[in-house]
Every structure is written in C-alpha cells, then in structure tokens.
Write an enzyme that holds these catalytic residues in place. Structure first.
Site, PDB file in Angstrom:
ATOM      1  N   CYS A 136      14.694  16.872  -2.402  1.00  0.00           N
ATOM      2  CA  CYS A 136      14.359  17.417  -3.800  1.00  0.00           C
ATOM      3  C   CYS A 136      13.293  17.421  -4.918  1.00  0.00           C
ATOM      4  CB  CYS A 136      15.960  16.855  -5.081  1.00  0.00           C
ATOM      5  SG  CYS A 136      15.844  14.510  -4.942  1.00  0.00           S
ATOM      6  N   ARG A 142      19.804  13.489  -6.034  1.00  0.00           N
ATOM      7  CA  ARG A 142      20.156  13.683  -4.891  1.00  0.00           C
ATOM      8  C   ARG A 142      20.017  13.778  -3.260  1.00  0.00           C
ATOM      9  NH1 ARG A 142      17.438  19.119  -8.175  1.00  0.00           N
ATOM     10  NH2 ARG A 142      15.750  17.510  -8.546  1.00  0.00           N
TER      11      ARG A 142
END
Length: 209
Positions: A136, A142
């Site tokens: 990410c 993430r």
C-alpha cells in the site's frame, strides 16, 4: 495560493506523508510466498529525495534478489495512480491493482479480489517459488491486513500467529487498531468464489533502469 491549497498540492504531488519513516522492503513471510514493501516511487518523486532515500521498482527487485528471492507478482493496494505507472514496472513482473481505501477495514469485495489474485498466481506458478509482493503506501496497514486476512481465512492460521508473522517480516507492526481488532475478533470472511477469475495481471513495460 493559500497555505491550505499549497499543502493540498504538495500532498497530491509530493512524496507520501511519513513514507520515509518505514524501511523499504520486509522479508519473505515464512511459510508463504508473500513479501511486503512500501510503495516504490517513479523518477519524478524520487528526485525530490536524497539518493540514499530514494526507492523505485528496480531498487525493489534488487532488494528482493539480495534475499535470494525473485519477485513474480506485485499487488498494488494504493488508492491512487500517482506513485508509478505500468511503464515503470519491469517487464518480467506481473502487476495487479486492487484500489483499497486507507483507514477503513477493507470491504468483502476487496478481500475477495485479493484472495483471487493470490490464488490465481499460486495456481499458475506452483513450483517456481517466485514471490507475491504486496504494497500500500507504507506497506503496513492495508498490506498487513490483507496478507493476514489471507493467512487466517485461507491458510487457517490464528490471528495472533498471522499478525506476528507479518509484523516480524515487515520490520514494523501494523498500527491501525481497527484492522487489528477485526483480524482478532471479527468472523472469518467467506472464501466462496476464490477460485473464480478476477482479472488477469498485466505485465510491466520497463526494460531496464
């Protein structure tokens, strides 16, 4: 231009906020084909940095090779296309973008897309041991969430083991409490449809640095 507008412009055109706070590349997560890293930057962004702090896709490949590994697929979770383009990706590397909003726990559609991308690559490359690189912006929240979600839902690890594997391999710990809570306490997500095709990865276009 107001100070607020200047800040917004810098945010939209400059090096990502806090990007320099994180090491570029983690290590291969034991027992998996995953390797996490922060987003590599195109030349225009790297020129804003001292050479010692720049990090592009060729630096990524060099770092992976120094670990005696080879990268086969990049899964890009950033919610923008400004950091690099397909023309920056080495041509022997496959690429899939799964736009994923930051701060919020990824929704079931994003989770399924990630699982499908991983499953497809592993099925197509069962024996070559090439890695799936996931990033990410910082290669942390993430990235960590979706890798851990895969390890929990598909590989059957418990949340504590998955989190520890990721954190130790990345060299930084997942920071967002809502991601950690979801991994530890929320129900596993369904794997229904994991073997259905999501999208074909595209191949990079860059020939050499």
């Amino acid at each position: 231009m107001s100070q607020q507008q200047q800040k917004k412009k810098k945010k939209n055109t400059g090096v990502p906020d806090r990007w320099l706070d994180y090491c570029p590349v983690g290590s291969r997560i034991p027992g998996t084909r995953f390797i996490p890293f922060k987003v590599p930057l195109k030349a225009a962004l790297n020129r804003q940095l001292p050479a010692s702090q720049s990090f592009d896709l060729w630096d990524l490949l060099d770092s992976v090779r120094r670990q005696n590994q080879e990268l086969g697929l990049i899964i890009d979770l950033t919610f923008t296309s400004r950091y690099y383009s397909v023309s920056d990706i080495p041509q022997h590397c496959a690429y899939i973008k799964i736009p994923t909003e930051g701060h919020r726990v990824p929704n079931n559609g994003v989770i399924l897309s990630f699982k499908r991308a991983v499953r497809h690559f592993l099925r197509e490359n069962p024996d070559d041991n090439r890695l799936i690189g996931v990033h990410c912006t910082h290669g942390l929240n993430r990235t960590g969430y979706l890798i851990c979600r895969y390890l929990i839902d598909v590989d059957g690890l418990d949340a504590t083991a998955a989190l520890e594997l990721f954190n130790s391999s990345r060299g930084h710990r997942i920071e967002r409490k809502n991601y950690i809570r979801d991994l530890q306490h929320a129900a596993k997500r369904s794997n229904n449809g994991i073997d259905e095709p999501e999208r074909n990865p595209i191949m990079g276009l860059a020939v050499g640095k």
